[in-house]
Design a protein around this motif. Structure first.
Motif, mmCIF file in Angstrom:
data_model
loop_
_atom_site.group_PDB
_atom_site.id
_atom_site.type_symbol
_atom_site.label_atom_id
_atom_site.label_comp_id
_atom_site.label_asym_id
_atom_site.label_seq_id
_atom_site.Cartn_x
_atom_site.Cartn_y
_atom_site.Cartn_z
ATOM 1 N N ALA A 1 48.940 76.023 79.728
ATOM 2 C CA ALA A 1 48.189 76.760 78.703
ATOM 3 C C ALA A 1 49.022 77.863 78.060
ATOM 4 C CB ALA A 1 46.919 77.349 79.316
ATOM 5 N N SER A 2 49.992 78.407 78.784
ATOM 6 C CA SER A 2 50.798 79.517 78.258
ATOM 7 C C SER A 2 51.987 79.058 77.427
ATOM 8 C CB SER A 2 51.305 80.380 79.417
ATOM 9 O OG SER A 2 52.140 79.616 80.284
ATOM 10 N N VAL A 3 52.190 77.738 77.330
ATOM 11 C CA VAL A 3 53.348 77.195 76.598
ATOM 12 C C VAL A 3 52.934 76.832 75.177
ATOM 13 C CG1 VAL A 3 55.079 75.369 76.539
ATOM 14 C CG2 VAL A 3 54.356 76.328 78.737
ATOM 15 N N ASP A 4 53.702 77.293 74.206
ATOM 16 C CA ASP A 4 53.342 77.114 72.793
ATOM 17 C C ASP A 4 53.418 75.668 72.332
ATOM 18 O OD1 ASP A 4 52.948 79.834 72.594
ATOM 19 O OD2 ASP A 4 54.995 80.239 71.921
ATOM 20 N N ASN A 5 54.476 74.958 72.731
ATOM 21 C CA ASN A 5 54.711 73.607 72.208
ATOM 22 C C ASN A 5 54.888 72.630 73.357
ATOM 23 O OD1 ASN A 5 55.317 71.356 70.707
ATOM 24 N ND2 ASN A 5 57.351 72.035 70.094
ATOM 25 N N ILE A 6 54.011 71.651 73.444
ATOM 26 C CA ILE A 6 54.103 70.605 74.461
ATOM 27 C C ILE A 6 54.351 69.286 73.748
ATOM 28 C CG2 ILE A 6 52.909 69.382 76.313
ATOM 29 C CD1 ILE A 6 51.216 71.889 76.739
ATOM 30 N N GLU A 7 55.470 68.652 74.074
ATOM 31 C CA GLU A 7 55.825 67.353 73.494
ATOM 32 C C GLU A 7 55.553 66.267 74.530
ATOM 33 O OE1 GLU A 7 56.928 66.588 70.480
ATOM 34 O OE2 GLU A 7 57.232 68.607 69.674
ATOM 35 N N LYS B 1 55.117 68.972 67.944
ATOM 36 C CA LYS B 1 55.388 69.336 66.570
ATOM 37 C C LYS B 1 56.877 69.469 66.268
ATOM 38 C CE LYS B 1 54.257 74.093 67.953
ATOM 39 N NZ LYS B 1 53.312 75.225 67.775
ATOM 40 N N SER B 2 57.739 69.045 67.180
ATOM 41 C CA SER B 2 59.182 69.106 66.936
ATOM 42 C C SER B 2 59.592 68.050 65.931
ATOM 43 C CB SER B 2 59.962 68.912 68.242
ATOM 44 O OG SER B 2 59.637 69.906 69.180
ATOM 45 N N SER B 3 60.743 68.255 65.306
ATOM 46 C CA SER B 3 61.256 67.278 64.352
ATOM 47 C C SER B 3 61.770 66.043 65.077
ATOM 48 C CB SER B 3 62.387 67.891 63.529
ATOM 49 O OG SER B 3 63.515 68.138 64.356
ATOM 50 N N ALA B 4 61.832 64.934 64.350
ATOM 51 C CA ALA B 4 62.357 63.702 64.936
ATOM 52 C C ALA B 4 63.812 63.873 65.355
ATOM 53 C CB ALA B 4 62.238 62.556 63.933
ATOM 54 N N GLU B 5 64.574 64.611 64.543
ATOM 55 C CA GLU B 5 65.988 64.803 64.875
ATOM 56 C C GLU B 5 66.148 65.485 66.225
ATOM 57 O OE1 GLU B 5 65.801 66.287 60.517
ATOM 58 O OE2 GLU B 5 64.333 65.813 62.081
ATOM 59 N N GLU B 6 65.312 66.498 66.470
ATOM 60 C CA GLU B 6 65.417 67.217 67.738
ATOM 61 C C GLU B 6 65.024 66.324 68.909
ATOM 62 O OE1 GLU B 6 64.426 71.588 69.575
ATOM 63 O OE2 GLU B 6 63.124 70.833 67.987
#
Length: 543
Positions: A401-407, A484-489
């Motif tokens: 819950a405390s992590v901004d971005n989960i992929e 929400k990361s880019s495909a390149e990343e």
């Protein structure tokens, strides 16, 4: 692009083949297909089934129509365009970013490992039948010798092996059969009289004795000659015993890192340079730690690999969640097992329910926090071979819950997609390039982690290196369920993680990212009765 053809094989009298015999024939056939041969076969089929430049498939009133015109995939930039990712570079000095290489073995020769052990020696201990002491001693001493690869294809990646001291900048202390503290020998003839489980129990007694001399060595070498190959496994509906995995778990409980060597590596006609490079990098990693780190890192990101397995224990099948957590430099790689209390079964595959997923992520976050990280954790990347269910996504989100971005990425290794590489409208002599990305929809893409690589540190300028040199490479099928990361990343990270298994000194890369590579290893090991749950293991115990 084309789909992998279905191969059907029958005996001369029309009977079905044994599954393993069938698979060997199919593998043999497909591994000898290359761009030109595959293209010729496709062209023949197109001519047979096309009409007026179109492929038509009719079923009742339904018609599928495909053009036979070739499409060229090009483009850069985003998940909705095809592009070519760069080969990841590796760093060999924490303070000097100019110590960089694409070929990790040339990086070791030029700069040495990133975690140094200068002016000291790695001390080995050996457990072997007494009758085989000279064989394993001679083999280990080859680590201090000079070797040149004999195979042309391997030579594109494998540099000359110049001896352990010159590569790793530290010595290697190898015991002989007369060393009472670091060589433990047993009778081969007596070992042959017992079954696999009894043999394992006897070996454990010798390991217990070596544990008393734990301060005398860094890595335990366990040698298994071919006469004892029958001890390798005992598997049926009620028993799942694997000698290799059981030894790994038992030694992990003792705090002993091991290198298991079989006779096929000692007495072989294979390229000795390849064998010694693989053995030497494994020994150094197990004794000391990291050999390199990626040049491009995200210090606020950690990576997890999830794998599930159903094991046989106490006559019951139980589902186990396997995972690992480490940062973008490879620090703190931990392997962690947790039994699932109430798994969800979908098409015979286990999945976590929300509560299980939340508890697992909470524990992983705790392990990460206890490693005293230098940076705030803002991003989590989770790889899994099966899809993420709604309950898993809910539980993972609560646990982090405390992590901004989960992929959340499903990475499927075995897919039907294939592609043929062209140059100037002609079939290219080498396969599609590693790092090629082709989107299928806005959240799904193919990425070739296996394929041709062009770099001066490999085959030479404008020349192609193709690991293994066989067949047409298959891509990984990657599907994003959250993030929400880019495909390149995402692609750059996957490619980077294929080069972060330090137990891979015989190849430029692994096909799977190390997240899934280690998670699969742990899930296999988890089938043994000796396994301990809810305890983080250092990854080196299971290499």
């Amino acid at each position: 692009m084309n789909l992998l053809p279905t191969v059907h094989v029958l005996t001369s009298n029309g009977n079905e083949l044994d599954r393993f015999e069938y698979q060997n024939i199919v593998n043999s056939e497909m591994s000898t297909l290359y761009n030109k041969q595959m293209n010729e076969r496709i062209e023949r089929w197109i001519q047979k089934v096309s009409r007026n430049g179109k492929l038509l498939f009719e079923l009742g009133n339904a018609v599928l129509e495909f053009s036979t015109t070739r499409m060229r995939f090009t483009g850069t930039g985003s998940i909705d365009k095809c592009y070519q990712a760069k080969e990841p570079e590796l760093i060999f000095d924490y303070e000097n970013n100019s110590c960089v290489a694409v070929n990790q073995l040339k990086g070791l020769i030029n700069y040495g490992p990133i975690e140094a052990y200068a002016n000291r020696s790695i001390r080995l201990a050996v457990l072997s039948p007494r009758e085989c002491a000279e064989d394993i001693w001679n083999h280990l001493n080859k680590l201090n010798m000079y070797h040149v690869t004999k195979l042309k294809q391997d030579g594109a990646f494998l540099p000359e092996y110049i001896g352990f001291q010159n590569v790793f900048r530290c010595g290697l202390d190898i015991p002989n059969g007369n060393d009472a503290k670091r060589f433990m020998g047993y009778s081969l003839s007596k070992a042959l009289e017992v079954d696999a489980e009894r043999y394992f129990n006897v070996i454990c007694q010798y390991i217990d004795r070596l544990e008393r001399e734990r301060h005398q060595f860094d890595v335990l070498i366990i040698y298994i000659p071919k006469q004892l190959s029958k001890m390798r496994e005992l598997k049926n509906d009620k028993i799942y015993f694997d000698l290799h995995d059981s030894l790994k778990i038992y030694c992990a409980g003792k705090g002993i890192v091991t290198q298991i060597i079989e006779e096929r590596s000692v007495h072989t006609n294979s390229d000795m340079a390849k064998i010694i490079w693989g053995l030497s990098t494994a020994i150094y990693t197990k004794a000391i730690g990291k050999l390199w780190k990626p040049k491009t890192t995200r210090y606020d990101t950690a990576y997890i690999g999830l794998s599930y397995v159903q094991s046989v224990k106490n006559n019951e099948r139980i589902s186990i969640g396997c995972s690992q957590l480490f940062d973008s430099e490879g620090n703190g790689m931990k392997l962690y097992l947790r039994p699932l209390k109430n798994p969800q079964i979908i098409q015979k595959n286990p999945y976590m329910k929300s509560d299980d997923a939340c508890r697992l992520m909470n524990n992983l976050k705790k392990i990460y926090d206890e490693s005293i990280p230098l940076h705030k954790l803002n991003r989590i990347v989770i790889h899994k071979t099966t899809h993420f269910t709604k309950e898993e996504m809910e539980g993972i989100t609560k646990g982090f819950a405390s992590v901004d971005n989960i992929e959340l990425l499903q990475i499927q290794e075995f897919t039907a997609w294939r592609a043929i590489r062209f140059q100037n409208d002609n079939v290219a002599p080498f396969p599609i390039q590693r790092g090629t990305v082709i989107p299928l929809d806005k959240d799904t893409f193919l990425v070739w982690t296996h394929g041709s690589v062009q770099h001066e540190e490999l085959a030479g300028k404008n020349m192609n290196y193709y690991k293994g040199g066989r067949g047409i490479p298959a891509p990984l099928l990657v599907r994003r369920f959250m993030g929400k990361s880019s495909a390149e990343e995402l692609v750059d990270e996957i490619l980077m993680l294929t080069k972060m298994n330090w137990n891979s000194g015989d190849g430029l890369y692994k096909i799977l990212p190390v997240t899934l590579d280690f998670a699969k290893t742990l899930s296999r090991v988890a089938k043994q009765d000796l396994v301990v749950y809810d305890r983080p293991y250092d990854f080196r115990y299971f290499m």
